[in-house]
Design an enzyme around this catalytic site. Structure first.
Site, PDB file in Angstrom:
ATOM      1  N   CYS A   1     -20.132  45.993  75.490  1.00  0.00           N
ATOM      2  CA  CYS A   1     -20.233  44.560  74.478  1.00  0.00           C
ATOM      3  C   CYS A   1     -18.645  44.354  74.545  1.00  0.00           C
ATOM      4  O   CYS A   1     -18.330  45.114  73.927  1.00  0.00           O
ATOM      5  CB  CYS A   1     -21.398  44.935  73.435  1.00  0.00           C
TER       6      CYS A   1
ATOM      7  N   CYS B   1      40.075  54.009 119.209  1.00  0.00           N
ATOM      8  CA  CYS B   1      40.371  55.622 118.307  1.00  0.00           C
ATOM      9  C   CYS B   1      39.796  56.101 118.145  1.00  0.00           C
ATOM     10  O   CYS B   1      39.344  56.003 116.610  1.00  0.00           O
ATOM     11  CB  CYS B   1      41.902  54.365 118.614  1.00  0.00           C
TER      12      CYS B   1
ATOM     13  N   CYS C   1      43.511  64.970 118.565  1.00  0.00           N
ATOM     14  CA  CYS C   1      44.474  65.847 117.686  1.00  0.00           C
ATOM     15  C   CYS C   1      44.923  66.860 117.885  1.00  0.00           C
ATOM     16  O   CYS C   1      43.377  67.860 117.875  1.00  0.00           O
ATOM     17  CB  CYS C   1      42.927  65.020 116.778  1.00  0.00           C
TER      18      CYS C   1
END
Length: 598
Positions: free
Chosen positions: A191, A316, A350
């Protein structure tokens, strides 16, 4: 693997009579005991009626097996079951059907629990559910004020949920519509008064709700009925309205009336021989960010200054980070580029990195990167083949639909054979689709298989499965084209003879049977976790020793070919070592699987 690799055959106990083998591999002796499949000798024609009868018999057996494991329910079936439960509770508790429906929904459609709770304390159950004992009546002459819009209405324009709180029909309609739009919670609608717990029954929904709201409410009620039952689940296929009731305790793979196959346990697409846990991990891995991180780790390095990952795909060793960092560094040693030049190896080498690597400075970082790269490559190997078989399966589904809609009718026009006797083509495509699905999930199985001994044996079985499936796929896809018209102007003389089509039928049906048997055995082996690997290795060792004593090169044929008496086949036939099919002596290769005779 190449197409000449041998397919393992079933054991002696699993083999059927040679005359019937290529019809339906799961059949035993015929109903009348008559071996009517004369195709074994190669000189007698195969009866179309006999083939059709066996095909239908096999289909009935498959349907019977399916019905024993699960039941597919349409919306009508579900609604009828729901109404039966409501009627039972209504008659037993002596309450209206609407109230019985509310009670069943509250107790998850457990009839026994409803009865126990109701007869234990009816007032308590009514209070919990919101069923009022006696409704409130109003006189027709009385004028009331709506508790929502506060307008005055005559009593015939006002309604309540059986309580003392009345609202106008327009406000009820809006209240119901808002509740239904929020989902299945509307099945427990109360309700509008916050202090009232009276339940809104379906009768009021049907009386005051909009048409679309009433339909949604009914669908919610139907879905709630299915979802509350432990043994029933909705088919997960889009737009499918069927549910599946599972009545077995093994093999969760089910097939809905919409042709969608799924696992009843996890509702994912059917995935035998892989268990639900592995499927869950595999799907998560395919969609998770973990593989992105693996790729970043394997193919990039962090900027020494800002730590953002940088990918080097060409050029590179001189790297420059993106703005605003702009730090320049060496890709190999990650040192500042200011300290690099010709003396350190130039732009493409390197010296500092090489010397540091020899000293073990970069071992841990490089090892981590290599592990990530290897892991990524392994995952991509399995994923690409998993996805490839999925694509091939989708293509096979479209080819099956094409065969059903076009090819069978064309073959009927050319050779005058009823479509009901051409179902061996449909069975072949259906088997290809199923085998593609199994083969697809074997790659997920292999990815998580860590035992190296089992992994080697698994890859062998997988390779044999691929080889056998490719033979069947090629026969159904390419060999069939020779019997179909290339253009509208083709005549009957342009096509192979009916006898050649009969040979093609025997070959395709035989390959379908062989492939089905192999994949069923493969699925069972993988589901058992390849527990017999050690036993199989010991058996193979003893078999080799036995064969070597019996006579060298003939040992292999003796091991592959099940033992049979000389009366099993006449001198004008020879048995295939791979599939045991009896071929005419004039054939140099097996009619069923293309295995060379010598």
């Amino acid at each position: 693997m190449d197409s000449d690799s041998e397919m393992p055959v079933a054991s002696d106990e699993e083999m059927v009579d040679d005359e019937d083998y290529y019809y339906y591999s799961d059949e035993g002796e015929g109903d009348d005991g008559d071996a009517s499949g004369g195709g074994a000798s190669g000189d007698e024609d195969v009866s179309a009626g006999d083939y059709e009868g066996r095909e239908a018999e096999g289909s009935d057996e498959a349907v019977s097996t399916r019905e024993q494991r699960y039941i597919v329910l349409s919306e009508k079936d579900i609604s009828e079951r729901q109404e039966e439960d409501i009627s039972e509770v209504s008659a037993l508790l002596l309450i209206p059907r609407e109230e019985a429906s509310v009670l069943l929904h509250h107790y998850k459609w457990d009839i026994s629990k409803v009865n126990d709770e109701w007869f234990s304390d009816e007032d308590k159950v009514r209070g919990i559910v919101g069923l009022l004992m006696n409704g409130t009546d109003i006189h027709n002459s009385r004028k009331l004020t709506c508790g929502i819009c506060f307008e005055g209405y005559s009593s015939d324009m006002m309604s309540s949920a059986g309580c003392a709180h009345f609202y106008c029909h327009e406000c009820w309609e809006g209240y119901i519509s808002a509740a239904v739009s929020q989902g299945p919670g509307c099945l427990s609608l109360r309700c509008p008064d916050p202090s009232c717990s009276a339940i809104v029954l379906q009768g009021m929904i049907n009386k005051l709700g909009k048409h679309e709201d009433k339909e949604k409410y009914a669908r919610f009620a139907l879905r709630a009925y299915v979802e509350s039952r432990k043994k029933t689940k909705w088919c997960p296929a889009p737009d499918c309205t069927c549910a599946v009731e599972f009545v077995s305790d093994v093999n969760y793979d089910v097939s809905c009336n919409c042709t969608f196959r799924f696992c009843w346990n996890c509702t994912e697409e059917a995935h035998r021989p892989v268990n639900c846990e592995t499927v869950s991990k595999w799907i998560l891995k395919n969609s998770a960010e973990s593989e992105n991180m693996n790729w970043i780790l394997a193919n990039s390095k962090p900027c020494p200054k800002c730590q953002r990952p940088i990918e080097k795909n060409q050029g590179c060793m001189h790297m420059t980070c993106t703005p605003p960092c702009k730090f320049e560094f060496c890709w190999l040693c990650l040192g500042s580029w200011v300290e690099h030049g010709e003396r350190t190896g130039g732009f493409y080498a390197c010296n500092r990195y090489e010397s540091a690597k020899k000293e073990g400075v970069y071992d841990e970082a490089e090892a981590r990167r290599e592990r990530a790269k290897h892991s990524l490559e392994r995952y991509m190997h399995y994923y690409e083949r998993w996805a490839s078989n999925q694509t091939s399966r989708q293509k096979a589904i479209s080819d099956l639909q094409k065969a059903e809609k076009e090819q069978l009718a064309k073959l009927t026009d050319i050779y005058g054979i009823p479509e009901t006797q051409l179902k061996f083509i449909i069975e072949a495509w259906s088997q290809i689709i199923e085998c593609r699905r199994v083969l697809q999930w074997t790659y997920a199985y292999g990815y998580y298989l860590e035992d190296k001994v089992k992994s080697g044996f698994f890859e062998y079985l997988q390779g044999e499965a691929e080889s056998g499936l490719e033979r069947l796929h090629q026969c159904a896809e390419k060999d069939l084209l020779a019997f179909l018209p290339f253009s509208k102007h083709d005549t009957t003389e342009d096509h192979p003879s009916p006898a050649e089509f009969g040979e093609f039928r025997v070959k395709l049906a035989g390959l379908t049977s062989i492939t089905r048997n192999y994949f069923e055995n493969l699925v069972r082996a993988l589901e058992d976790g390849l527990e017999d690997v050690q036993c199989a290795g010991e058996a193979a060792t003893s078999s080799k020793a036995s064969n070597s004593k019996k006579g060298g090169a003939k040992g292999k044929a003796a091991k592959k070919q099940p033992s049979r008496s000389s009366s099993d086949h006449s001198d004008d036939t020879w048995p295939c070592e791979r599939c045991t099919f009896l071929n005419p002596s004039s054939a140099d290769a097996c009619t069923a699987c293309d295995k060379q005779r010598y």
